[in-house]
Design an enzyme around this catalytic site. Sequence first.
Site, mmCIF file in Angstrom:
data_model
loop_
_atom_site.group_PDB
_atom_site.id
_atom_site.type_symbol
_atom_site.label_atom_id
_atom_site.label_comp_id
_atom_site.label_asym_id
_atom_site.label_seq_id
_atom_site.Cartn_x
_atom_site.Cartn_y
_atom_site.Cartn_z
ATOM 1 N N ARG A 7 15.923 -3.847 -7.752
ATOM 2 C CA ARG A 7 17.019 -4.183 -6.832
ATOM 3 C C ARG A 7 18.382 -4.071 -7.511
ATOM 4 O O ARG A 7 19.371 -3.753 -6.844
ATOM 5 C CB ARG A 7 16.824 -5.586 -6.275
ATOM 6 C CG ARG A 7 15.711 -5.604 -5.254
ATOM 7 C CD ARG A 7 15.492 -6.971 -4.684
ATOM 8 N NE ARG A 7 14.635 -6.878 -3.508
ATOM 9 C CZ ARG A 7 13.967 -7.902 -2.999
ATOM 10 N NH1 ARG A 7 14.057 -9.095 -3.568
ATOM 11 N NH2 ARG A 7 13.237 -7.739 -1.928
ATOM 12 N N GLY A 31 7.668 -5.504 2.273
ATOM 13 C CA GLY A 31 7.529 -5.829 0.855
ATOM 14 C C GLY A 31 6.184 -5.414 0.289
ATOM 15 O O GLY A 31 6.105 -4.752 -0.751
ATOM 16 N N GLY A 59 11.930 -7.887 6.562
ATOM 17 C CA GLY A 59 12.302 -8.396 7.888
ATOM 18 C C GLY A 59 13.389 -7.567 8.541
ATOM 19 O O GLY A 59 13.333 -7.277 9.742
HETATM 20 P P1 ADP Z 1 4.454 -6.178 4.591
HETATM 21 O O1 ADP Z 1 4.918 -7.151 3.519
HETATM 22 O O2 ADP Z 1 4.371 -4.782 4.060
HETATM 23 O O3 ADP Z 1 5.234 -6.300 5.853
HETATM 24 P P2 ADP Z 1 2.418 -7.999 5.484
HETATM 25 O O4 ADP Z 1 3.059 -9.090 4.693
HETATM 26 O O5 ADP Z 1 2.511 -8.063 6.948
HETATM 27 O O6 ADP Z 1 2.942 -6.577 4.964
HETATM 28 O O7 ADP Z 1 0.856 -7.939 5.146
HETATM 29 C C1 ADP Z 1 0.408 -7.757 3.828
HETATM 30 C C2 ADP Z 1 -0.782 -8.643 3.534
HETATM 31 O O8 ADP Z 1 -1.809 -8.444 4.469
HETATM 32 C C3 ADP Z 1 -1.344 -8.335 2.176
HETATM 33 O O9 ADP Z 1 -1.281 -9.498 1.371
HETATM 34 C C4 ADP Z 1 -2.789 -7.936 2.478
HETATM 35 O O10 ADP Z 1 -3.698 -8.387 1.509
HETATM 36 C C5 ADP Z 1 -3.041 -8.597 3.787
HETATM 37 N N1 ADP Z 1 -4.146 -7.988 4.524
HETATM 38 C C6 ADP Z 1 -4.207 -6.738 5.007
HETATM 39 N N2 ADP Z 1 -5.393 -6.524 5.604
HETATM 40 C C7 ADP Z 1 -6.106 -7.654 5.508
HETATM 41 C C8 ADP Z 1 -7.410 -8.064 5.920
HETATM 42 N N3 ADP Z 1 -8.230 -7.231 6.563
HETATM 43 N N4 ADP Z 1 -7.796 -9.331 5.664
HETATM 44 C C9 ADP Z 1 -6.979 -10.163 5.012
HETATM 45 N N5 ADP Z 1 -5.731 -9.846 4.583
HETATM 46 C C10 ADP Z 1 -5.298 -8.607 4.816
HETATM 47 MG MG MG Z 2 4.552 -9.250 3.249
#
Ligand code: ADP
Ligand code: MG
Length: 394
Positions: A37, A351, A374
């Site tokens: 960053r 993230g 976000g």
């Molecule tokens: P981002 O930060 O990219 O927006 P999210 O925070 O929405 O993504 O989701 C990421 C999390 O979702 C990760 O910690 C991942 O391990 C979890 N995850 C994805 N698929 C599953 C699953 N089938 N069961 C449990 N956790 C999951």
């Molecule tokens: Mg996340």
Amino acid sequence: MEKMTLRDIDVQGKRVFVRVDFNVPFNEEGEVADDTRIRAALPTIGYLIDRGARVILASHLGRPKGKPDPRFSLRPVAGRLSALLGREVGFAGDCVGPAAQDSVRAMSDGDVTVLENLRFHPEEEVNDPEFAGAMASLADVYVNDAFGTAHRAHASTAGIPAHIPAVAGFLLEKELTSLGMLVSEPAPPFVAIVGGAKISDKIGVLERLMARADCLIIGGGMANTFLAAQGKDMAQSLVETDRLDVARGLLEKVAREKMDLLLPVDLVAAPSRDQADRREIVDTDSVPEGWMALDIGPRSVELFGKRIREAKTVFWNGPMGLFEVSGFDAGTQGVAEATAESDGVTIIGGGDTVRAINQAGLADRVTHLSTGGGASLKMVEGKKLPGVEALNSR
Ligand code: ADP
Ligand code: MG
């Protein structure tokens, strides 16, 4: 772009207040563990130095709960910035009041000073107008280069622009043009992939993408809730039982309007998160009793990958599985590879998704990695960001 940027104003000899995102992780020794960053802000900082501006940098760091806390001091960040720039960087022990005023008064043209953590003051997050005014009084011009907080109406994002001319920095500009393109004119076919743990965080985004994308792919934990809404027994998988109605409603809409929606056709299941060695590839209606689905299966990767490779525009948010655990990362890796291989415009936000593409070693093969989780979702939803709205228009 509708908003003014750094290139539109004269900064020579001016005091320029730059809102950056220096919210970096630290290791146990209290050193900056990842300076991505800080590096991301260098184009804006370098441009200002070259033009003889007095560069005043402000950021939040962690969650100090509105009072000074040495664990969340930005001092080590100023040190790392100094090393990256190869020049001295000043540090002010507060972002308002005498400490800030004295430090700024001592600056010469081309100098750089980092102010202490904005969130040491409770006024920051409630966008207190007096606090914003006190910060604005330090400078002649304001630059926002912190996309990750642009969706929050805080004093340092939405407040300061009420007092002095306000423009976008280069990092913010890049985010706005890349993500703005998804909303305004994505080249077809536009394939959107949404994953991650939960639907509840992303309902607005899902609805928007259903309407905008030529093909919407849903994977990860949130796919479980859709599969359960189709009547499938997901055993112990993460399912949001309080969102089954939402999922059902979205599926009905897809059927009614003949939208192109892809869900996983196979899954990787295991008895628990820490038993990857016992994992099995199963059909979506055959998750064994007491087991949980923790990744999408290889047939899903192939199905999704084909569409992603053929796309002219790709947006991806949310991992396809528990990618942090080896054995449940193949689905995410497969989607990352397909995205890297697509020769369309590829944009990744979130993230964890950004972490996943870095983990896959493919970060330099996508068009744009968004730095704001976000904020990028808000943009894709077509919502206005307070930190952007506050900037001067052309
Ligand atoms: P981002 O930060 O990219 O927006 P999210 O925070 O929405 O993504 O989701 C990421 C999390 O979702 C990760 O910690 C991942 O391990 C979890 N995850 C994805 N698929 C599953 C699953 N089938 N069961 C449990 N956790 C999951
Ligand atoms: Mg996340």
